[in-house]
Design a protein around this motif. Structure first.
Motif, PDB file in Angstrom:
ATOM      1  N   ASN A  50       0.832  -1.196   0.000  1.00  0.00           N
ATOM      2  CA  ASN A  50       0.000   0.000   0.000  1.00  0.00           C
ATOM      3  C   ASN A  50       0.874   1.258   0.000  1.00  0.00           C
ATOM      4  O   ASN A  50       1.910   1.300  -0.635  1.00  0.00           O
ATOM      5  CB  ASN A  50      -0.970  -0.039   1.183  1.00  0.00           C
ATOM      6  CG  ASN A  50      -1.854  -1.267   1.159  1.00  0.00           C
ATOM      7  OD1 ASN A  50      -2.416  -1.619   0.121  1.00  0.00           O
ATOM      8  ND2 ASN A  50      -1.965  -1.954   2.277  1.00  0.00           N
ATOM      9  N   PHE A  51       0.457   2.266   0.731  1.00  0.00           N
ATOM     10  CA  PHE A  51       1.227   3.509   0.753  1.00  0.00           C
ATOM     11  C   PHE A  51       2.109   3.620   2.001  1.00  0.00           C
ATOM     12  O   PHE A  51       2.728   4.654   2.237  1.00  0.00           O
ATOM     13  CB  PHE A  51       0.285   4.710   0.662  1.00  0.00           C
ATOM     14  CG  PHE A  51      -0.416   4.794  -0.669  1.00  0.00           C
ATOM     15  CD1 PHE A  51       0.222   5.345  -1.765  1.00  0.00           C
ATOM     16  CD2 PHE A  51      -1.692   4.281  -0.833  1.00  0.00           C
ATOM     17  CE1 PHE A  51      -0.407   5.406  -3.002  1.00  0.00           C
ATOM     18  CE2 PHE A  51      -2.332   4.330  -2.069  1.00  0.00           C
ATOM     19  CZ  PHE A  51      -1.685   4.890  -3.143  1.00  0.00           C
ATOM     20  N   GLY A  52       2.169   2.541   2.794  1.00  0.00           N
ATOM     21  CA  GLY A  52       3.002   2.567   3.985  1.00  0.00           C
ATOM     22  C   GLY A  52       2.449   3.521   5.029  1.00  0.00           C
ATOM     23  O   GLY A  52       1.390   4.126   4.869  1.00  0.00           O
ATOM     24  N   HIS A  53       3.172   3.662   6.117  1.00  0.00           N
ATOM     25  CA  HIS A  53       2.764   4.598   7.166  1.00  0.00           C
ATOM     26  C   HIS A  53       3.948   4.880   8.076  1.00  0.00           C
ATOM     27  O   HIS A  53       4.920   4.094   8.121  1.00  0.00           O
ATOM     28  CB  HIS A  53       1.609   4.032   7.990  1.00  0.00           C
ATOM     29  CG  HIS A  53       1.006   5.039   8.924  1.00  0.00           C
ATOM     30  ND1 HIS A  53       0.536   6.263   8.501  1.00  0.00           N
ATOM     31  CD2 HIS A  53       0.840   5.030  10.274  1.00  0.00           C
ATOM     32  CE1 HIS A  53       0.079   6.952   9.529  1.00  0.00           C
ATOM     33  NE2 HIS A  53       0.258   6.215  10.620  1.00  0.00           N
ATOM     34  N   LEU A  54       3.857   5.991   8.789  1.00  0.00           N
ATOM     35  CA  LEU A  54       4.956   6.422   9.655  1.00  0.00           C
ATOM     36  C   LEU A  54       4.400   7.244  10.814  1.00  0.00           C
ATOM     37  O   LEU A  54       3.448   7.998  10.640  1.00  0.00           O
ATOM     38  CB  LEU A  54       5.931   7.246   8.819  1.00  0.00           C
ATOM     39  CG  LEU A  54       7.234   7.726   9.449  1.00  0.00           C
ATOM     40  CD1 LEU A  54       8.304   7.886   8.370  1.00  0.00           C
ATOM     41  CD2 LEU A  54       7.029   9.063  10.141  1.00  0.00           C
ATOM     42  N   ALA A  55       5.002   7.093  11.978  1.00  0.00           N
ATOM     43  CA  ALA A  55       4.627   7.877  13.158  1.00  0.00           C
ATOM     44  C   ALA A  55       5.873   8.112  14.001  1.00  0.00           C
ATOM     45  O   ALA A  55       6.855   7.379  13.895  1.00  0.00           O
ATOM     46  CB  ALA A  55       3.563   7.147  13.979  1.00  0.00           C
ATOM     47  N   ILE A  56       5.832   9.136  14.843  1.00  0.00           N
ATOM     48  CA  ILE A  56       6.956   9.459  15.718  1.00  0.00           C
ATOM     49  C   ILE A  56       6.530   9.305  17.177  1.00  0.00           C
ATOM     50  O   ILE A  56       5.472   9.801  17.584  1.00  0.00           O
ATOM     51  CB  ILE A  56       7.470  10.890  15.475  1.00  0.00           C
ATOM     52  CG1 ILE A  56       7.893  11.041  14.005  1.00  0.00           C
ATOM     53  CG2 ILE A  56       8.643  11.207  16.403  1.00  0.00           C
ATOM     54  CD1 ILE A  56       8.392  12.427  13.663  1.00  0.00           C
ATOM     55  N   VAL A  57       7.358   8.623  17.936  1.00  0.00           N
ATOM     56  CA  VAL A  57       7.072   8.382  19.353  1.00  0.00           C
ATOM     57  C   VAL A  57       7.266   9.676  20.145  1.00  0.00           C
ATOM     58  O   VAL A  57       8.300  10.339  20.036  1.00  0.00           O
ATOM     59  CB  VAL A  57       7.996   7.290  19.912  1.00  0.00           C
ATOM     60  CG1 VAL A  57       7.761   7.091  21.408  1.00  0.00           C
ATOM     61  CG2 VAL A  57       7.781   5.973  19.162  1.00  0.00           C
ATOM     62  N   VAL A  58       6.247  10.045  20.925  1.00  0.00           N
ATOM     63  CA  VAL A  58       6.351  11.223  21.787  1.00  0.00           C
ATOM     64  C   VAL A  58       6.349  10.829  23.264  1.00  0.00           C
ATOM     65  O   VAL A  58       6.680  11.640  24.125  1.00  0.00           O
ATOM     66  CB  VAL A  58       5.216  12.229  21.504  1.00  0.00           C
ATOM     67  CG1 VAL A  58       5.376  12.813  20.103  1.00  0.00           C
ATOM     68  CG2 VAL A  58       3.832  11.583  21.664  1.00  0.00           C
ATOM     69  N   GLN A  59       5.961   9.605  23.551  1.00  0.00           N
ATOM     70  CA  GLN A  59       6.032   9.076  24.917  1.00  0.00           C
ATOM     71  C   GLN A  59       6.528   7.646  24.830  1.00  0.00           C
ATOM     72  O   GLN A  59       5.860   6.783  24.274  1.00  0.00           O
ATOM     73  CB  GLN A  59       4.657   9.124  25.586  1.00  0.00           C
ATOM     74  CG  GLN A  59       4.643   8.566  27.005  1.00  0.00           C
ATOM     75  CD  GLN A  59       3.256   8.634  27.627  1.00  0.00           C
ATOM     76  OE1 GLN A  59       2.585   9.667  27.578  1.00  0.00           O
ATOM     77  NE2 GLN A  59       2.799   7.524  28.182  1.00  0.00           N
ATOM     78  N   GLY A  60       7.721   7.404  25.353  1.00  0.00           N
ATOM     79  CA  GLY A  60       8.342   6.097  25.245  1.00  0.00           C
ATOM     80  C   GLY A  60       7.752   5.070  26.192  1.00  0.00           C
ATOM     81  O   GLY A  60       6.882   5.380  27.013  1.00  0.00           O
ATOM     82  N   ALA A  61       8.238   3.852  26.076  1.00  0.00           N
ATOM     83  CA  ALA A  61       7.737   2.771  26.926  1.00  0.00           C
ATOM     84  C   ALA A  61       8.712   1.606  26.910  1.00  0.00           C
ATOM     85  O   ALA A  61       9.498   1.423  25.988  1.00  0.00           O
ATOM     86  CB  ALA A  61       6.359   2.301  26.445  1.00  0.00           C
ATOM     87  N   ALA A  62       8.645   0.808  27.970  1.00  0.00           N
ATOM     88  CA  ALA A  62       9.360  -0.460  28.057  1.00  0.00           C
ATOM     89  C   ALA A  62       8.356  -1.500  28.520  1.00  0.00           C
ATOM     90  O   ALA A  62       7.265  -1.179  29.003  1.00  0.00           O
ATOM     91  CB  ALA A  62      10.529  -0.361  29.033  1.00  0.00           C
ATOM     92  N   GLY A  63       8.689  -2.768  28.353  1.00  0.00           N
ATOM     93  CA  GLY A  63       7.773  -3.815  28.768  1.00  0.00           C
ATOM     94  C   GLY A  63       8.337  -5.185  28.501  1.00  0.00           C
ATOM     95  O   GLY A  63       9.462  -5.325  28.010  1.00  0.00           O
ATOM     96  N   ALA A  64       7.563  -6.200  28.798  1.00  0.00           N
ATOM     97  CA  ALA A  64       8.023  -7.576  28.660  1.00  0.00           C
ATOM     98  C   ALA A  64       7.979  -8.069  27.229  1.00  0.00           C
ATOM     99  O   ALA A  64       8.741  -8.949  26.846  1.00  0.00           O
ATOM    100  CB  ALA A  64       7.173  -8.494  29.538  1.00  0.00           C
ATOM    101  N   THR A  65       7.076  -7.520  26.411  1.00  0.00           N
ATOM    102  CA  THR A  65       6.932  -7.948  25.035  1.00  0.00           C
ATOM    103  C   THR A  65       6.773  -6.738  24.130  1.00  0.00           C
ATOM    104  O   THR A  65       6.457  -5.629  24.587  1.00  0.00           O
ATOM    105  CB  THR A  65       5.712  -8.863  24.848  1.00  0.00           C
ATOM    106  OG1 THR A  65       4.524  -8.094  25.123  1.00  0.00           O
ATOM    107  CG2 THR A  65       5.765 -10.066  25.775  1.00  0.00           C
ATOM    108  N   VAL A  66       6.950  -6.970  22.852  1.00  0.00           N
ATOM    109  CA  VAL A  66       6.759  -5.898  21.877  1.00  0.00           C
ATOM    110  C   VAL A  66       5.337  -5.362  21.930  1.00  0.00           C
ATOM    111  O   VAL A  66       5.105  -4.153  21.896  1.00  0.00           O
ATOM    112  CB  VAL A  66       7.094  -6.399  20.455  1.00  0.00           C
ATOM    113  CG1 VAL A  66       6.703  -5.373  19.407  1.00  0.00           C
ATOM    114  CG2 VAL A  66       8.570  -6.727  20.327  1.00  0.00           C
TER     115      VAL A  66
END
Length: 242
Positions: free
Chosen positions: A78-94
């Motif tokens: 398709n046309f793909g997509h993109l976003a920018i993280v403004v609030q990070g995170a960590a965790g046990a899984t993706v």
């Protein structure tokens, strides 16, 4: 009569061969022999001890490789997509990390509702990273990370949050030539728009905040693939497919 029938058969056969050749050259060949890309890979169903998201990270899904002027990346659709993280995170899984992290994105098709959002005030919106980069896109998502100073990160996030008030989308959002110093008033005036698509929002945000051009091929249009292939993400740990 038989000769006319043969001529029609030859004409149809020739047309079919030409059409097949055009389809191959335009739609298939661009996806073949794609140049290798330095990247790291992780799986979504294993613990993500070394995977995390931080402000300024870019999440991308690659676009079709036959689009005019695009760079080429495997798994483009398709046309793909993109976003920018403004609030990070960590965790046990993706999956957990994507649910907790927050991004800003410009969009026309909402993955949450599976509908186009023409005229919506959410053309540029803030949402959970999992909305547009959830498990259904497994294996064709990229995390791109650039080393940012504290000041660059501040400028980047301020620019992005300011665009939340804009509610118009354009597929043909062109890039401009920049000479202004990063973070200055002149750079802001040149970068600030009221019409966006996902890739140009990121391009303008980064060139405003850092002065770095993250478009790999320098075309007048910026595609998600162009940003995936940017040399700024060639270093270890800076381009991860997951």
């Amino acid at each position: 009569m038989k000769r006319k029938k043969n001529h029609r058969i030859y004409a149809w056969t020739g047309s079919f061969v030409v059409a097949t050749l055009i389809i191959f050259l335009v739609f298939i060949l661009p996806g073949i022999l794609i140049p290798p890309l330095p990247e790291e890979n992780i799986t979504s169903d294993t613990p993500a001890e070394e995977f995390f998201l931080q402000p300024g990270d870019i999440l991308v899904r690659p676009n079709w490789n036959w689009l005019p002027g695009t760079s080429r990346v495997v798994s483009g659709r398709n046309f793909g997509h993109l976003a920018i993280v403004v609030q990070g995170a960590a965790g046990a899984t993706v999956g957990e990390i994507l649910q907790k992290a927050v991004v800003i994105e410009a969009l026309l098709f909402d993955q949450a509702t599976r509908k186009f959002i023409f005229g919506s005030p959410d053309i540029v919106r803030q949402t959970a990273a999992s909305t547009s980069f959830g498990e259904r896109f497994r294996g064709r998502r990229y995390l791109l990370r650039m080393a940012l100073t504290g000041q660059e990160q501040e400028w980047l996030l301020k620019f992005l949050t300011d665009q939340l008030k804009d509610d118009r989308y354009t597929a043909l959002s062109f890039r401009k030539y920049f000479r202004e110093a990063p973070g200055t008033k002149d750079a802001w005036i040149r970068a600030d728009h009221d019409r966006w698509n996902c890739a140009t929002l990121a391009w303008y945000a980064f060139i405003y905040a850092t002065g770095r051009d993250i478009d790999a091929n320098g075309g007048i249009l910026v595609y998600p693939n162009d940003i995936i292939r940017s040399k700024h993400f060639d270093l270890p740990g800076k381009r991860i497919r997951f």
